[in-house]
Design a protein around this motif. Sequence first.
Motif, PDB file in Angstrom:
ATOM      1  N   SER A   9     129.048 -69.525 -34.742  1.00 48.29           N
ATOM      2  CA  SER A   9     129.917 -69.727 -33.588  1.00 48.29           C
ATOM      3  C   SER A   9     129.101 -69.953 -32.325  1.00 48.29           C
ATOM      4  O   SER A   9     128.197 -69.190 -32.014  1.00 48.29           O
ATOM      5  CB  SER A   9     130.825 -68.510 -33.388  1.00 48.29           C
ATOM      6  OG  SER A   9     131.552 -68.634 -32.203  1.00 48.29           O
ATOM      7  N   ALA A  10     129.438 -71.015 -31.624  1.00 42.41           N
ATOM      8  CA  ALA A  10     128.770 -71.278 -30.354  1.00 42.41           C
ATOM      9  C   ALA A  10     129.428 -70.495 -29.225  1.00 42.41           C
ATOM     10  O   ALA A  10     128.970 -70.521 -28.102  1.00 42.41           O
ATOM     11  CB  ALA A  10     128.827 -72.768 -30.045  1.00 42.41           C
ATOM     12  N   THR A  11     130.504 -69.792 -29.534  1.00 47.20           N
ATOM     13  CA  THR A  11     131.230 -69.040 -28.520  1.00 47.20           C
ATOM     14  C   THR A  11     130.591 -67.664 -28.327  1.00 47.20           C
ATOM     15  O   THR A  11     130.598 -66.842 -29.243  1.00 47.20           O
ATOM     16  CB  THR A  11     132.705 -68.855 -28.934  1.00 47.20           C
ATOM     17  OG1 THR A  11     133.263 -70.126 -29.201  1.00 47.20           O
ATOM     18  CG2 THR A  11     133.488 -68.154 -27.845  1.00 47.20           C
ATOM     19  N   PRO A  12     130.016 -67.399 -27.160  1.00 44.52           N
ATOM     20  CA  PRO A  12     129.435 -66.078 -26.919  1.00 44.52           C
ATOM     21  C   PRO A  12     130.537 -65.046 -26.694  1.00 44.52           C
ATOM     22  O   PRO A  12     131.621 -65.365 -26.207  1.00 44.52           O
ATOM     23  CB  PRO A  12     128.602 -66.277 -25.658  1.00 44.52           C
ATOM     24  CG  PRO A  12     129.253 -67.424 -24.956  1.00 44.52           C
ATOM     25  CD  PRO A  12     129.851 -68.298 -26.017  1.00 44.52           C
ATOM     26  N   ILE A  13     130.245 -63.818 -27.049  1.00 47.89           N
ATOM     27  CA  ILE A  13     131.160 -62.699 -26.819  1.00 47.89           C
ATOM     28  C   ILE A  13     130.487 -61.806 -25.783  1.00 47.89           C
ATOM     29  O   ILE A  13     129.384 -61.309 -26.018  1.00 47.89           O
ATOM     30  CB  ILE A  13     131.417 -61.924 -28.121  1.00 47.89           C
ATOM     31  CG1 ILE A  13     131.995 -62.856 -29.171  1.00 47.89           C
ATOM     32  CG2 ILE A  13     132.346 -60.737 -27.859  1.00 47.89           C
ATOM     33  CD1 ILE A  13     131.909 -62.319 -30.584  1.00 47.89           C
ATOM     34  N   HIS A  14     131.136 -61.639 -24.646  1.00 48.35           N
ATOM     35  CA  HIS A  14     130.537 -60.880 -23.546  1.00 48.35           C
ATOM     36  C   HIS A  14     131.012 -59.436 -23.576  1.00 48.35           C
ATOM     37  O   HIS A  14     132.204 -59.164 -23.655  1.00 48.35           O
ATOM     38  CB  HIS A  14     130.896 -61.519 -22.206  1.00 48.35           C
ATOM     39  CG  HIS A  14     130.418 -62.923 -22.107  1.00 48.35           C
ATOM     40  ND1 HIS A  14     129.096 -63.247 -21.925  1.00 48.35           N
ATOM     41  CD2 HIS A  14     131.082 -64.100 -22.199  1.00 48.35           C
ATOM     42  CE1 HIS A  14     128.967 -64.548 -21.908  1.00 48.35           C
ATOM     43  NE2 HIS A  14     130.155 -65.105 -22.071  1.00 48.35           N
ATOM     44  N   ILE A  15     130.031 -58.517 -23.521  1.00 51.85           N
ATOM     45  CA  ILE A  15     130.301 -57.081 -23.531  1.00 51.85           C
ATOM     46  C   ILE A  15     129.377 -56.440 -22.504  1.00 51.85           C
ATOM     47  O   ILE A  15     128.194 -56.784 -22.430  1.00 51.85           O
ATOM     48  CB  ILE A  15     130.028 -56.464 -24.924  1.00 51.85           C
ATOM     49  CG1 ILE A  15     130.877 -57.145 -25.991  1.00 51.85           C
ATOM     50  CG2 ILE A  15     130.279 -54.961 -24.921  1.00 51.85           C
ATOM     51  CD1 ILE A  15     130.552 -56.715 -27.413  1.00 51.85           C
ATOM     52  N   GLU A  16     129.898 -55.512 -21.757  1.00 44.89           N
ATOM     53  CA  GLU A  16     129.104 -54.781 -20.760  1.00 44.89           C
ATOM     54  C   GLU A  16     127.871 -54.193 -21.454  1.00 44.89           C
ATOM     55  O   GLU A  16     127.947 -53.710 -22.575  1.00 44.89           O
ATOM     56  CB  GLU A  16     130.011 -53.706 -20.134  1.00 44.89           C
ATOM     57  CG  GLU A  16     129.399 -52.916 -19.019  1.00 44.89           C
ATOM     58  CD  GLU A  16     128.630 -51.718 -19.520  1.00 44.89           C
ATOM     59  OE1 GLU A  16     127.586 -51.409 -18.913  1.00 44.89           O
ATOM     60  OE2 GLU A  16     129.048 -51.111 -20.519  1.00 44.89           O
TER      61      GLU A  16
END
Length: 117
Positions: A9-16
């Motif tokens: 997946s080229a979609t990043p998942i952003h997490i603190e």
Amino acid sequence: MGTVYYGGSATPIHIEDRALAHLKVVIATKLRRGESFTVSWTHPDDQPRGRSTLWLHPSIPLRFVFDEPEPPELSRAWLEDLANSANSSGGIQLVAEHFDTEPVEVDDHTPQVVETT
């Protein structure tokens, strides 16, 4: 704000960053044992309403990227909460931290963003 890259997946998942540091320890432990499981979270306010779930498997590439150069101190209570949910049939439920006063040392050199509610 850290980022998880999973599979092709080229979609990043952003997490603190702090949440991601705790999540990384629990995920690495499960994957090191060869265990597959899910990770679920509620979308942050700046994203469309809803929730997401990832199926994590040891053979799928996973990379954690942190914005902060220094790792945070880890909370034993939060690690235990995440580990307990990881071992349940529902998988890891990314939940907000429960603060304690005792940091935890973790010897984990696994390569490294969802907001907790």
